[in-house]
Design a protein around this motif. Structure first.
Motif, PDB file in Angstrom:
ATOM      1  N   LEU A   1      13.830  -8.368   1.807  1.00  0.00           N
ATOM      2  CA  LEU A   1      12.574  -7.770   1.350  1.00  0.00           C
ATOM      3  C   LEU A   1      11.363  -8.236   2.157  1.00  0.00           C
ATOM      4  N   ILE A   2      11.436  -9.447   2.699  1.00  0.00           N
ATOM      5  CA  ILE A   2      10.306  -9.990   3.448  1.00  0.00           C
ATOM      6  C   ILE A   2      10.042  -9.113   4.671  1.00  0.00           C
ATOM      7  N   GLY A   3       8.800  -8.674   4.807  1.00  0.00           N
ATOM      8  CA  GLY A   3       8.414  -7.832   5.938  1.00  0.00           C
ATOM      9  C   GLY A   3       8.489  -6.338   5.659  1.00  0.00           C
ATOM     10  N   LEU A   4       9.090  -5.936   4.527  1.00  0.00           N
ATOM     11  CA  LEU A   4       9.126  -4.507   4.197  1.00  0.00           C
ATOM     12  C   LEU A   4       7.730  -4.012   3.834  1.00  0.00           C
ATOM     13  N   HIS A   5       7.490  -2.754   4.110  1.00  0.00           N
ATOM     14  CA  HIS A   5       6.207  -2.132   3.788  1.00  0.00           C
ATOM     15  C   HIS A   5       6.323  -1.405   2.476  1.00  0.00           C
ATOM     16  N   GLY A   6       5.185  -1.135   1.879  1.00  0.00           N
ATOM     17  CA  GLY A   6       5.149  -0.394   0.627  1.00  0.00           C
ATOM     18  C   GLY A   6       3.766   0.167   0.379  1.00  0.00           C
ATOM     19  N   ILE A   7       3.616   0.789  -0.791  1.00  0.00           N
ATOM     20  CA  ILE A   7       2.347   1.389  -1.204  1.00  0.00           C
ATOM     21  C   ILE A   7       1.952   0.776  -2.543  1.00  0.00           C
ATOM     22  N   ALA A   8       0.701   0.402  -2.662  1.00  0.00           N
ATOM     23  CA  ALA A   8       0.195  -0.158  -3.915  1.00  0.00           C
ATOM     24  C   ALA A   8       0.145   0.943  -4.965  1.00  0.00           C
TER      25      ALA A   8
ATOM     26  N   THR B   1      -4.324  -7.500  -7.337  1.00  0.00           N
ATOM     27  CA  THR B   1      -5.195  -8.675  -7.254  1.00  0.00           C
ATOM     28  C   THR B   1      -4.301  -9.916  -7.161  1.00  0.00           C
ATOM     29  N   THR B   2      -4.939 -11.063  -7.219  1.00  0.00           N
ATOM     30  CA  THR B   2      -4.150 -12.301  -7.207  1.00  0.00           C
ATOM     31  C   THR B   2      -3.461 -12.534  -8.543  1.00  0.00           C
ATOM     32  N   LEU B   3      -3.772 -11.689  -9.554  1.00  0.00           N
ATOM     33  CA  LEU B   3      -3.170 -11.844 -10.879  1.00  0.00           C
ATOM     34  C   LEU B   3      -2.270 -10.693 -11.294  1.00  0.00           C
ATOM     35  N   THR B   4      -2.593  -9.446 -10.881  1.00  0.00           N
ATOM     36  CA  THR B   4      -1.824  -8.285 -11.337  1.00  0.00           C
ATOM     37  C   THR B   4      -1.629  -7.289 -10.208  1.00  0.00           C
ATOM     38  N   GLY B   5      -0.719  -6.371 -10.438  1.00  0.00           N
ATOM     39  CA  GLY B   5      -0.499  -5.289  -9.497  1.00  0.00           C
ATOM     40  C   GLY B   5       0.947  -4.839  -9.490  1.00  0.00           C
ATOM     41  N   GLN B   6       1.141  -3.704  -8.804  1.00  0.00           N
ATOM     42  CA  GLN B   6       2.484  -3.147  -8.693  1.00  0.00           C
ATOM     43  C   GLN B   6       2.601  -2.435  -7.354  1.00  0.00           C
ATOM     44  N   VAL B   7       3.772  -2.535  -6.731  1.00  0.00           N
ATOM     45  CA  VAL B   7       3.969  -1.953  -5.419  1.00  0.00           C
ATOM     46  C   VAL B   7       5.288  -1.195  -5.383  1.00  0.00           C
TER      47      VAL B   7
ATOM     48  N   PRO C   1      -6.635  -2.000  -2.897  1.00  0.00           N
ATOM     49  CA  PRO C   1      -6.811  -0.814  -3.737  1.00  0.00           C
ATOM     50  C   PRO C   1      -5.513  -0.015  -3.894  1.00  0.00           C
ATOM     51  N   ARG C   2      -5.466   0.753  -4.954  1.00  0.00           N
ATOM     52  CA  ARG C   2      -4.329   1.638  -5.229  1.00  0.00           C
ATOM     53  C   ARG C   2      -4.143   2.611  -4.066  1.00  0.00           C
ATOM     54  N   GLY C   3      -2.880   2.805  -3.647  1.00  0.00           N
ATOM     55  CA  GLY C   3      -2.565   3.724  -2.566  1.00  0.00           C
ATOM     56  C   GLY C   3      -2.609   3.096  -1.181  1.00  0.00           C
ATOM     57  N   ALA C   4      -3.029   1.846  -1.080  1.00  0.00           N
ATOM     58  CA  ALA C   4      -3.134   1.179   0.218  1.00  0.00           C
ATOM     59  C   ALA C   4      -1.757   0.726   0.698  1.00  0.00           C
ATOM     60  N   PRO C   5      -1.527   0.779   2.011  1.00  0.00           N
ATOM     61  CA  PRO C   5      -0.264   0.273   2.531  1.00  0.00           C
ATOM     62  C   PRO C   5      -0.249  -1.261   2.502  1.00  0.00           C
ATOM     63  N   VAL C   6       0.890  -1.816   2.130  1.00  0.00           N
ATOM     64  CA  VAL C   6       1.021  -3.268   2.039  1.00  0.00           C
ATOM     65  C   VAL C   6       2.310  -3.713   2.723  1.00  0.00           C
TER      66      VAL C   6
END
Length: 156
Positions: free
Chosen positions: A98-105, A110-116, A134-139
């Motif tokens: 999983l390390i290095g894989l890309h995704g979409i927010a 944040t440092t406390l919550t989120g989903q990808v 932000p939502r929809g940003a590539p990560v």
């Protein structure tokens, strides 16, 4: 004869018991670690046992055993490890994959919550490494902490 010389003579005469105990100890530890280091120490102790059985002084037994163990570690262990690992699958698996894989927010991260949503199709709870994403940003996944992906924003 003084007490010290009697003690030294007894230790030298019965040193083979010490070598056998060391060999057994190193072999048990090797069975637990499976790294070949303690096997090399056991082989060095075997050399020490042999030198003791032929009547070598205790200081020489220790020196020869130490040198033998060092030589075994330097020259015998590396090819054994290489041979042991030669047929391993180099493909990363589990968390390492999983390390290095890309995704979409899928939500603000944040440092406390989120989903990808990861490129492999998985959805993970996510935390940002620093700034809010932000939502929809590539990560990109930087690390996995338990069941949470630690991500950072990919600059386009």
């Amino acid at each position: 004869m003084n007490d010290a010389s009697v003690f030294v003579e007894l230790v030298s005469e019965w040193s083979w018991i010490g070598w056998l105990v060391l060999i057994a100890l190193f072999l048990v530890i090797e069975m637990l670690t499976l790294d070949f280091t303690f096997l090399m120490l056991a082989l060095g102790s075997g050399i020490g046992l042999i030198t003791g059985l032929i009547g070598t002084p205790l200081w020489a037994q220790l020196l020869i055993a130490a040198v033998a163990a060092a030589l075994f570690i330097l020259f015998l262990r590396p090819p054994l490890l290489k041979r042991l690992h030669r047929n391993e699958d180099p493909t990363k698996s589990n968390i390492d994959a999983l390390i290095g894989l890309h995704g979409i927010a899928l939500s603000d991260i944040t440092t406390l919550t989120g989903q990808v949503k990861v490129s492999n199709g998985d959805t993970w709870t996510a935390r940002s490494e620093g700034a809010q994403i932000p939502r929809g940003a590539p990560v990109e996944i930087a690390a996995i902490n338990g069941a949470t992906a630690i991500v950072h924003h990919l600059n386009d």
